[in-house]
Design an enzyme around this catalytic site. Structure first.
Site, mmCIF file in Angstrom:
data_model
loop_
_atom_site.group_PDB
_atom_site.id
_atom_site.type_symbol
_atom_site.label_atom_id
_atom_site.label_comp_id
_atom_site.label_asym_id
_atom_site.label_seq_id
_atom_site.Cartn_x
_atom_site.Cartn_y
_atom_site.Cartn_z
ATOM 1 N N ASP A 55 0.811 -1.158 0.031
ATOM 2 C CA ASP A 55 -0.022 -0.050 -0.031
ATOM 3 C C ASP A 55 0.778 1.233 0.064
ATOM 4 O OD1 ASP A 55 -2.501 1.679 0.696
ATOM 5 O OD2 ASP A 55 -3.291 -0.208 0.807
ATOM 6 N N HIS A 82 -3.898 5.985 3.402
ATOM 7 C CA HIS A 82 -4.326 4.639 2.963
ATOM 8 C C HIS A 82 -3.839 3.399 3.481
ATOM 9 C CE1 HIS A 82 -5.417 1.925 -0.011
ATOM 10 N NE2 HIS A 82 -6.609 2.471 -0.191
ATOM 11 N N SER A 135 -11.140 -1.005 -0.937
ATOM 12 C CA SER A 135 -9.849 -0.984 -0.111
ATOM 13 C C SER A 135 -10.150 -1.052 1.195
ATOM 14 C CB SER A 135 -9.215 0.688 -0.396
ATOM 15 O OG SER A 135 -8.247 0.576 -1.392
#
Length: 757
Positions: free
Chosen positions: A142, A213, A540
């Site tokens: 990520d 994220h 996600s």
């Protein structure tokens, strides 16, 4: 698309793969270079070279052109080449393929309780499972990690598993000492990104997450419990991951512009070598043949080595055939809602009060109604795109903005910059009734399409439209839930439609998890707020839920293969919401179907004890690949075995022992598949079959009863699907199920029927 911080920081995507190399010439040196992935004939390495790296380097004249040498995930390397060099490599007998690098994008807490994790393990030996969990390692590819987050606290964890070969890299803003017995590895991979960047890099090359994220997804999967967590007061409580005692290895492969395939492949290669048990990738691109799909190629090696791979399905719903990451050896995860919401209200001048959602946490706009405006005639101003609103139009008013094109939080910034005091984001047909809450910079409410249409009509028809917005905090036990998110990508699977995708859905809307303190909750440059937790939406978010659950199953059943774990999660998934109604789809408000929710919503307590599983070996996957219209060389690209000849293949790719069925009636009316079930329950178990099918299809299962005398025993059954004569004049889809059950277990497989021209 759903996830804000992603969408702001990471742009659109494609797919990436392999490259071979040519000798450099003076004329070629002047040509523009880019990254290629080169697929080599691994077995052709001359004995005069000690390593494959030496062999690859010899073809380039300069080591500086060589970016990565892949070992586990891929037979080949990534290099910086101009077009002539790439063409030269393609002519080499030792090169199987040369491919341009591809850009992928990110698919951007109450979920443990919603999933029943507090009680899921009560029937298992808690002490044994507690100990086994310490040895399971989840690798997350990520945007990196914010290591100081309390979600990565290692209190109570024993020493790092001896099998672990990973490390924490040093960087200008990242010290190896930031890692601990929870966060046991952190690396970054940026050579593909750096090669593609035309201007000077502004990002520090290190594992640190400046996007948010990666921290969010990692803590969702394995985060330690943190009390009194919230986003600026919203969703208060204890934030925890799915597998709180599991270890975490972080591989930063995504940067400000996205995630390059060459970097992803390098990250997967390293994660496999380091010794992860689960790989979690909340990123992807469009559909492509498996031999051109970087993630699929890397994941094949991982699964062959016993590593479970979970990937997000994508945020391109509700469009049909919008899925990413559809390889059958990968768990493809869609998104649904949970039973928590953040209500907000818009009261119009005509006294109508509409409910929407919001995470706005400021002072509000007071109780006095103000003017309400909507510019339907200008497609940029009605979307509230940057620079589209005139101050004279917006100043002092609440502005109605259509959802779509740009990020929702950016629309709020556009309204604020134009002098607006509030915003109503109104869905269009594309998003239907799905409402996603955001931490806006000004008072803002998101509403569904039906309410949006009423508000737009009110503004159009009233001579003096007004509105006032207010906010209701956090509400639990919302019904119905779960609901399939409108943004969640849909089938059918365009790479090979005989494999039904997505596999399952998991929690992916308004999820609270840890956050990077380098960026505000909206991800906007102008957002100077800092928070340790953030609420985000996207596949996600659902992907790491399943990654964490897979890690729990791995701890509970260390002998299970990745396909057995996938089967357990799929065949025990549920398809009814908390009102005992079939799952609904937020896109239109009607009932969902397996093209949107796959086998259904995961249910961990049942997945721990599924009774039976559909297991798939590496040889089965190779036979499946040989059944596609691929050359032997293309199959070898995926499986990395030079001796593959495709002498064995299925008559139909749908013969793969998959836990779901996708039946295509094209030129034939009869489709027959055989499946094999393995008993992971008690010896002496007996199962009977129940079939549900549309009226225009006859389904026969033989035998109708399966008897398993011992644990681990395998039993075979054949199912024949016969479509009635007279094919539909237009393509259509119908759905059904095949369930093997006894008093203790229900082993359910969804069936999708498609009539194609």
């Amino acid at each position: 698309m759903a996830s804000n911080a992603f969408l702001l920081s990471l742009t659109t995507a494609l797919l990436l793969l392999l490259l071979p190399l040519p000798l450099l010439s003076v004329s070629a040196m002047a040509k523009a270079k880019q990254t290629y992935i080169v697929h080599m004939k691994h077995q052709d390495k001359p004995s005069s070279y000690a390593t494959h790296h030496d062999w690859y380097s010899s073809q380039l004249q300069s080591d500086s052109s060589l970016l990565y040498t892949y070992t586990d995930t891929y037979h080949g390397f990534a290099a910086s080449l101009d077009s002539d060099q790439a063409d030269s490599l393609r002519r080499s007998d030792s090169v199987l393929g040369v491919y341009e690098d591809t850009l992928y994008t990110l698919h951007t807490t109450r979920t443990p309780e919603f999933l029943g994790l507090d009680t899921a393990f009560d029937s298992h030996n808690t002490q044994v499972l507690h100990h086994a969990s310490n040895d399971v390692i989840v690798g997350v590819l990520d945007t990196g990690v914010w290591p100081e987050s309390k979600s990565f606290d290692d209190s109570g964890l024993p020493e790092i598993p001896a099998k672990w070969k990973g490390k924490c890299e040093s960087g200008p803003d990242f010290k190896p000492t930031l890692c601990n017995k929870k966060l046991i590895g952190a690396r970054s991979f940026s050579k593909g990104y750096r090669m593609a960047s035309e201007k000077k890099l502004t990002e520090v090359v290190s594992p640190r997450d400046i996007d948010g994220h990666g921290t969010h997804t990692a803590s969702t999967a394995v985060g330690s419990p943190v009390g009194n967590a919230s986003l600026l007061g919203y969703a208060p409580g204890t934030a925890r991951g799915m597998a709180i005692r599991m270890r975490l290895g972080v591989y930063k492969v995504c940067w400000s512009v996205g995630c390059f395939g060459s970097d992803i492949l390098a990250g997967m290669d390293q994660a496999i070598s380091d010794g992860v048990d689960v790989l979690s990738l909340s990123l992807g691109g469009g559909s492509a043949p498996y031999y051109r799909d970087t993630i699929a190629i890397g994941a094949f090696t991982a699964v062959e080595k016993g590593i479970f791979v979970s990937c997000s399905a994508g945020n391109s719903g509700p469009s049909r055939s919008s899925l990413a990451n559809v390889a059958p050896w990968v768990m493809t995860v869609g998104a649904g809602t949970i039973d928590r919401d953040f209500p907000a209200y818009a009261v119009l001048g005509n006294k109508n009060r509409f409910t929407g959602v919001s995470l706005y946490s400021g002072k509000g706009m007071g109780d006095k109604p103000v003017g309400l405006v909507y510019n339907k005639g200008n497609s940029t101003s009605n979307m509230c795109l940057p620079g589209s609103l005139e101050p004279d139009f917006a100043r002092g008013k609440v502005v109605v903005c259509d959802r779509g094109v740009n990020a929702r939080v950016e629309k709020g910034a556009v309204v604020r910059d134009a002098g607006g005091v509030g915003m109503i984001i109104a869905n269009t047909a594309a998003s239907g009734e799905e409402m996603v809450a955001d931490s806006h910079l000004l008072p803002a409410v998101a509403v569904g399409r039906k309410v949006g249409d009423l508000i737009r009509e009110y503004v159009r028809s009233d001579s003096n439209p007004t509105a006032v917005l207010s906010f209701g905090g956090t509400v639990l036990n919302v019904k119905p839930s779960p609901v399939v998110a409108a943004f969640s990508s849909r089938g059918p699977n365009m790479v090979n439609p005989q494999i039904l995708k997505p596999d399952v859905i998991g929690p992916g809307v308004n999820i609270l998890a840890a956050w990077s303190e380098a960026v505000g909750p909206t991800g906007l440059v102008t957002d100077t707020r800092k928070t340790q937790f953030n609420i985000m939406s996207g596949t996600s978010m659902s992907c790491p839920h399943i990654s964490g659950l897979a890690a729990l199953l791995k701890a509970a059943h260390p002998q299970w293969s990745p396909s057995a774990i996938k089967s357990a999660l799929m065949t025990t998934a549920y398809t009814q919401d908390n009102t005992n109604s079939p799952l609904r789809d937020a896109a239109g408000g009607g009932f969902s179907n397996p093209l949107a929710h796959g086998a259904g919503h995961v249910e961990p307590s049942k997945a721990l004890d599924p009774g039976l599983v559909y297991d798939i070996s590496t040889e089965d996957y190779i036979t499946f690949l040989c059944s596609l219209d691929y050359t032997v060389a293309q199959v070898q690209t995926i499986v990395k075995r030079p001796n593959v000849t495709c002498s064995r293949k299925f008559s139909d790719p749908g013969q793969l022992n998959y836990p779901s069925f996708s039946v295509l009636f094209a030129k034939k009316r009869v489709v027959r598949y055989t499946r094999v079930l393995t008993n992971v329950g008690a010896a002496g178990s007996v199962y009977d079959v129940t079939v549900k099918a549309p009226t225009m299809v006859n389904v026969a299962v033989k035998p109708t009863k399966l008897v398993f005398k011992s644990v681990g025993e395998k039993q075979r059954y054949t199912v024949t699907f016969v479509a009635e004569r007279g094919a539909p004049k237009t393509p259509m889809s119908e759905f059904g199920s095949i369930v093997w059950s006894n008093a203790q277990h229900q082993v359910k497989s969804p069936v999708a029927f498609a009539w194609t021209q």
